[in-house]
Design an enzyme around this catalytic site. Structure first.
Site, mmCIF file in Angstrom:
data_model
loop_
_atom_site.group_PDB
_atom_site.id
_atom_site.type_symbol
_atom_site.label_atom_id
_atom_site.label_comp_id
_atom_site.label_asym_id
_atom_site.label_seq_id
_atom_site.Cartn_x
_atom_site.Cartn_y
_atom_site.Cartn_z
ATOM 1 N N ASN A 160 -5.166 8.485 -5.205
ATOM 2 C CA ASN A 160 -6.087 8.435 -6.354
ATOM 3 C C ASN A 160 -6.606 9.803 -6.791
ATOM 4 O O ASN A 160 -6.928 10.005 -7.952
ATOM 5 C CB ASN A 160 -7.239 7.465 -6.088
ATOM 6 C CG ASN A 160 -8.043 7.822 -4.866
ATOM 7 O OD1 ASN A 160 -7.580 8.556 -3.992
ATOM 8 N ND2 ASN A 160 -9.254 7.317 -4.787
ATOM 9 N N LYS A 183 0.314 15.532 4.311
ATOM 10 C CA LYS A 183 1.209 14.437 3.932
ATOM 11 C C LYS A 183 0.537 13.706 2.775
ATOM 12 O O LYS A 183 -0.361 12.902 2.967
ATOM 13 C CB LYS A 183 1.397 13.474 5.110
ATOM 14 C CG LYS A 183 2.708 12.693 5.111
ATOM 15 C CD LYS A 183 2.941 11.838 3.890
ATOM 16 C CE LYS A 183 2.383 10.441 4.001
ATOM 17 N NZ LYS A 183 2.594 9.631 2.793
ATOM 18 N N PRO A 184 0.960 14.040 1.542
ATOM 19 C CA PRO A 184 0.348 13.344 0.402
ATOM 20 C C PRO A 184 0.906 11.936 0.295
ATOM 21 O O PRO A 184 1.919 11.611 0.912
ATOM 22 C CB PRO A 184 0.782 14.194 -0.794
ATOM 23 C CG PRO A 184 2.054 14.860 -0.363
ATOM 24 C CD PRO A 184 2.026 14.970 1.147
ATOM 25 N N GLY A 233 -7.781 7.208 3.106
ATOM 26 C CA GLY A 233 -6.964 6.106 2.601
ATOM 27 C C GLY A 233 -7.661 4.785 2.876
ATOM 28 O O GLY A 233 -8.882 4.727 3.055
ATOM 29 N N SER A 234 -6.880 3.743 2.932
ATOM 30 C CA SER A 234 -7.457 2.407 3.077
ATOM 31 C C SER A 234 -7.943 2.171 4.506
ATOM 32 O O SER A 234 -7.481 2.816 5.456
ATOM 33 C CB SER A 234 -6.399 1.356 2.728
ATOM 34 O OG SER A 234 -5.345 1.418 3.669
ATOM 35 N N GLU A 255 -11.727 8.827 6.336
ATOM 36 C CA GLU A 255 -12.467 8.540 5.088
ATOM 37 C C GLU A 255 -11.786 7.338 4.448
ATOM 38 O O GLU A 255 -10.671 7.452 3.940
ATOM 39 C CB GLU A 255 -12.406 9.748 4.147
ATOM 40 C CG GLU A 255 -13.040 11.005 4.699
ATOM 41 C CD GLU A 255 -14.538 10.917 4.800
ATOM 42 O OE1 GLU A 255 -15.138 10.048 4.134
ATOM 43 O OE2 GLU A 255 -15.117 11.698 5.560
ATOM 44 N N CYS A 289 -12.900 6.012 -4.452
ATOM 45 C CA CYS A 289 -13.472 5.338 -3.278
ATOM 46 C C CYS A 289 -14.958 5.056 -3.473
ATOM 47 O O CYS A 289 -15.469 4.068 -2.981
ATOM 48 C CB CYS A 289 -13.229 6.166 -2.024
ATOM 49 S SG CYS A 289 -13.770 7.879 -2.182
ATOM 50 N N GLU A 389 -12.580 -4.562 -1.757
ATOM 51 C CA GLU A 389 -12.395 -3.387 -2.617
ATOM 52 C C GLU A 389 -11.391 -3.722 -3.723
ATOM 53 O O GLU A 389 -10.253 -4.082 -3.446
ATOM 54 C CB GLU A 389 -11.878 -2.202 -1.789
ATOM 55 C CG GLU A 389 -11.838 -0.907 -2.579
ATOM 56 C CD GLU A 389 -11.369 0.290 -1.750
ATOM 57 O OE1 GLU A 389 -10.372 0.144 -1.018
ATOM 58 O OE2 GLU A 389 -11.995 1.351 -1.838
HETATM 59 P P1 NDP Z 1 -3.252 3.963 2.134
HETATM 60 O O1 NDP Z 1 -4.067 3.702 3.342
HETATM 61 O O2 NDP Z 1 -2.279 2.942 1.711
HETATM 62 O O3 NDP Z 1 -2.437 5.312 2.304
HETATM 63 C C1 NDP Z 1 -3.071 6.549 2.600
HETATM 64 C C2 NDP Z 1 -2.050 7.512 3.156
HETATM 65 O O4 NDP Z 1 -1.611 7.071 4.439
HETATM 66 C C3 NDP Z 1 -0.796 7.634 2.295
HETATM 67 O O5 NDP Z 1 -0.367 8.978 2.295
HETATM 68 C C4 NDP Z 1 0.183 6.744 3.040
HETATM 69 O O6 NDP Z 1 1.501 7.082 2.766
HETATM 70 C C5 NDP Z 1 -0.187 7.055 4.468
HETATM 71 N N1 NDP Z 1 0.232 6.076 5.473
HETATM 72 C C6 NDP Z 1 0.628 4.793 5.293
HETATM 73 N N2 NDP Z 1 0.906 4.223 6.480
HETATM 74 C C7 NDP Z 1 0.684 5.154 7.440
HETATM 75 C C8 NDP Z 1 0.759 5.159 8.864
HETATM 76 N N3 NDP Z 1 1.127 4.094 9.564
HETATM 77 N N4 NDP Z 1 0.440 6.291 9.516
HETATM 78 C C9 NDP Z 1 0.033 7.384 8.841
HETATM 79 N N5 NDP Z 1 -0.065 7.445 7.493
HETATM 80 C C10 NDP Z 1 0.253 6.333 6.796
HETATM 81 O O7 NDP Z 1 -4.310 4.281 0.984
HETATM 82 P P2 NDP Z 1 -4.021 4.506 -0.568
HETATM 83 O O8 NDP Z 1 -3.097 5.652 -0.755
HETATM 84 O O9 NDP Z 1 -3.692 3.185 -1.172
HETATM 85 O O10 NDP Z 1 -5.449 5.004 -1.094
HETATM 86 C C11 NDP Z 1 -6.434 4.165 -1.576
HETATM 87 C C12 NDP Z 1 -7.510 3.959 -0.522
HETATM 88 O O11 NDP Z 1 -8.059 5.212 -0.161
HETATM 89 C C13 NDP Z 1 -8.670 3.123 -1.024
HETATM 90 O O12 NDP Z 1 -9.032 2.198 -0.024
HETATM 91 C C14 NDP Z 1 -9.778 4.148 -1.201
HETATM 92 O O13 NDP Z 1 -11.072 3.614 -1.104
HETATM 93 C C15 NDP Z 1 -9.469 5.113 -0.111
HETATM 94 N N6 NDP Z 1 -10.087 6.402 -0.376
HETATM 95 C C16 NDP Z 1 -11.153 6.792 0.393
HETATM 96 C C17 NDP Z 1 -11.808 7.978 0.118
HETATM 97 C C18 NDP Z 1 -12.971 8.428 0.954
HETATM 98 O O14 NDP Z 1 -13.354 9.587 0.832
HETATM 99 N N7 NDP Z 1 -13.558 7.584 1.804
HETATM 100 C C19 NDP Z 1 -11.395 8.835 -1.001
HETATM 101 C C20 NDP Z 1 -10.262 8.336 -1.719
HETATM 102 C C21 NDP Z 1 -9.644 7.150 -1.418
HETATM 103 P P3 NDP Z 1 2.261 6.366 1.525
HETATM 104 O O15 NDP Z 1 1.371 6.420 0.337
HETATM 105 O O16 NDP Z 1 3.441 7.236 1.362
HETATM 106 O O17 NDP Z 1 2.527 4.969 1.971
#
Ligand code: NDP
Length: 522
Positions: A160, A183-184, A233-234, A255, A289, A389
């Site tokens: 995002n 790792k983006p 991430g999530s 986060e 987020c 969410e």
């Molecule tokens: P994801 O959790 O789906 O993915 C985040 C990252 O983790 C991606 O780069 C993904 O790769 C990678 N990933 C996936 N599986 C694994 C694994 N098993 N081990 C290590 N890395 C892995 O989140 P989103 O990208 O969908 O982002 C949205 C989420 O991020 C929302 O829940 C949002 O609230 C949260 N967020 C939180 C923030 C905060 O500051 N608290 C700020 C911004 C967002 P790939 O995409 O290639 O699958």
């Protein structure tokens, strides 16, 4: 250093940095048009291990630059970012489909500020601390708390905010003297690769900052190589990351997701509250987020607030960003997110919610992925839109009897990232903010805590562990070392040592009693 070799046009075959470990390419799509804008390599375990070895080898020399040497490069990078902001914005827009303003206000300005902030404060936050102790055995000794860079940091980011939330967390890690591998998200890797090019131009030594493009498996492989993992991430993936880090006994900072509540009290400045509700729920198409994801409004002002917000939301222009000022709300970046948004809106409507604005995909999308800015009322906590969410341009608004009910509902969530309270009585607002179980709470504002890099930003409950920004936001990239120096002129032997003698032992026991055993047991 990661290279543009990882980015290729859609037609070219893909090679990774070292060719040998190239896996099938990942196509990067512009979510506002549906067009493939580039392909990037999908790094496998061996490729990640290879770049990790290079990162480790480069780290000691980078550490030896010292804070001033590193700050010089970070400040050059700040200038580079401003000189190249058009290109960076275009790259962000091309892979996220967000508006130019969302890229400029919430990404470029953040990263530019962060380069300067960490250049200035890294040395201060990580400076040696001289510590005083009341402990008798260390009297006369020099006690130092020292922060040592951890070595190789892995940063895994979401789609995002490719600059703010993926690259942004690399800046303090670098400032602390670490090598970093980012790792983006597979959906938005291009901004990270461009920033790697920028840092190279600014004189960052080779391999200190590298980008590992790839999918979830690449992220998992990265955790197995690094000394610390910073994940955004999530919550679902965050748990997996925490488990993997625990197996290796490396620190993890997480986060995660949020479901931020907004509380509007009856004495609030309603025009301000409505503008903030509209902006901070719809900005970045709600894919933030710390977006306002739900609003609780006191009965006496509920109708007026709903009417103001609905009118403002209906006026928003959604669609493909063609340049500054062209649209207000851009694309839905991640394909499955559209299903989540539709599912939450449908679930709410099936359970009795009314749609006052939006509620569907726009009739024409020109190949892109969009959702109309949506306002829902007659909502309650049986609905997913109030408890899970949504991460889209939606604002459900619920009527509450009073502030106590609003606080109870605000806390009725597994998440605890951010919150906001609107009232003209700022003392009362502050008291209510303190009762909300969230990492941050803003009174008469929303989200704005994120811009104060001096304040910690992190989640409570299922929204995360640890924080970014402030002293803790850089100390997490270092290990603490306690150093105790005994002066040259010291006793040959200290009284507590062998051989134990009754007289000395009784004397020391008496000293302990004198020090710790006086007073009463009340
Ligand atoms: P994801 O959790 O789906 O993915 C985040 C990252 O983790 C991606 O780069 C993904 O790769 C990678 N990933 C996936 N599986 C694994 C694994 N098993 N081990 C290590 N890395 C892995 O989140 P989103 O990208 O969908 O982002 C949205 C989420 O991020 C929302 O829940 C949002 O609230 C949260 N967020 C939180 C923030 C905060 O500051 N608290 C700020 C911004 C967002 P790939 O995409 O290639 O699958």
């Amino acid at each position: 250093m990661a290279s543009v070799e990882q980015v290729q046009s859609a037609e070219q075959p893909v090679t990774s940095e070292n060719g040998a470990h190239a896996a099938p390419a990942i196509a990067v799509e512009n979510p506002a048009t549906g067009e493939t804008v580039a392909t990037v390599a999908d790094l496998d375990r061996d490729a990640v291990a290879a770049i990790a070895a290079r990162g480790r080898a480069a780290q000691p020399a980078w550490d030896a630059y010292g804070f001033d040497g590193r700050a010089r490069i970070l400040l050059r990078a700040q200038k580079w970012l401003m000189d190249n902001s058009d290109q960076v914005i275009a790259t962000i827009v091309s892979e996220t489909g967000k508006t130019f303003e969302d890229a400029s206000f919430a990404e470029i300005s953040y990263a530019a500020n962060a380069f300067g902030f960490w250049a200035k404060h890294a040395g201060e936050y990580l400076a040696d601390e001289r510590v005083k102790s009341s402990q008798l055995l260390v009297k006369g000794k020099k006690l130092i708390l020292r922060y040592r860079p951890l070595g190789l940091i892995g940063v895994i980011g979401p789609w995002n905010y490719p600059l703010t939330n993926s690259f942004g967390d690399c800046i303090p890690a670098l400032a602390a003297g670490n090598s970093v591998i980012l790792k983006p998200s597979e959906v938005t890797p291009l901004t990270s690769l461009l920033m790697a090019e920028g840092l190279r131009e600014c004189g960052l030594p080779d391999d200190v900052f590298q980008v590992a493009t790839g999918r979830g498996e690449t992220g998992a492989a990265l955790i197995d190589e690094v000394d610390m993992i910073m994940f955004t991430g999530s919550t679902r993936t965050g748990r997996k990351v925490a488990e993997a880090a625990a197996r290796r006994l490396i620190p993890a900072s997480l986060e995660l997701g949020g479901k931020d509540p907004m509380i509007v009290l009856s004495d609030a400045d309603l025009e301000r509250a409505a503008n903030f509700a509209t902006y901070y729920s719809m900005q970045n198409a709600g894919q933030t987020c710390i977006s306002i994801e739900r609003a609780y409004v006191e009965e006496p002002v509920y109708d007026e607030f709903v009417s103001k917000v609905s009118e403002k939301v209906r006026a928003l222009r959604v669609g493909r960003p063609e340049g500054p000022g062209s649209v207000d709300v851009g694309a839905i970046t991640f394909p499955p997110q559209l299903q989540t948004i539709e599912d939450h809106v449908t679930d709410a409507v099936d359970k009795g919610a009314r749609v006052l604005a939006g509620g569907q995909q726009p009739p024409t999308s020109g190949g892109g992925r969009f959702y109309e800015p949506t306002v829902l009322v007659d909502v309650d906590h049986t609905m997913k839109i109030m408890t899970e969410e949504t991460f889209g341009p939606t604002l459900p608004i619920m009527r509450v009897a009073d502030a106590d009910e609003a606080v109870r509902l605000a806390n009725d969530t597994p998440y605890g990232l951010g919150a906001s309270v609107f009232t003209r009585d700022t003392d009362r607002g502050e008291q209510i903010a303190r009762r909300i179980e969230a990492g941050a709470a803003n009174v008469n504002d929303a989200m704005i805590n994120y811009t104060a890099l001096e304040l910690p930003m992190g989640g409570a409950k299922a929204s995360g562990l640890g924080s970014r920004h402030g002293a803790g936001g850089i100390r997490k990239y270092a290990s603490q070392q306690a150093i105790v120096v005994t002066p040259r002129l010291a006793l040959k032997k200290e009284p507590h040592m062998f051989p134990y003698k009754g007289r000395t032992s009784r004397f020391l026991a008496g000293v302990f009693k004198f020090l710790y055993g006086r007073g009463r047991r009340d």
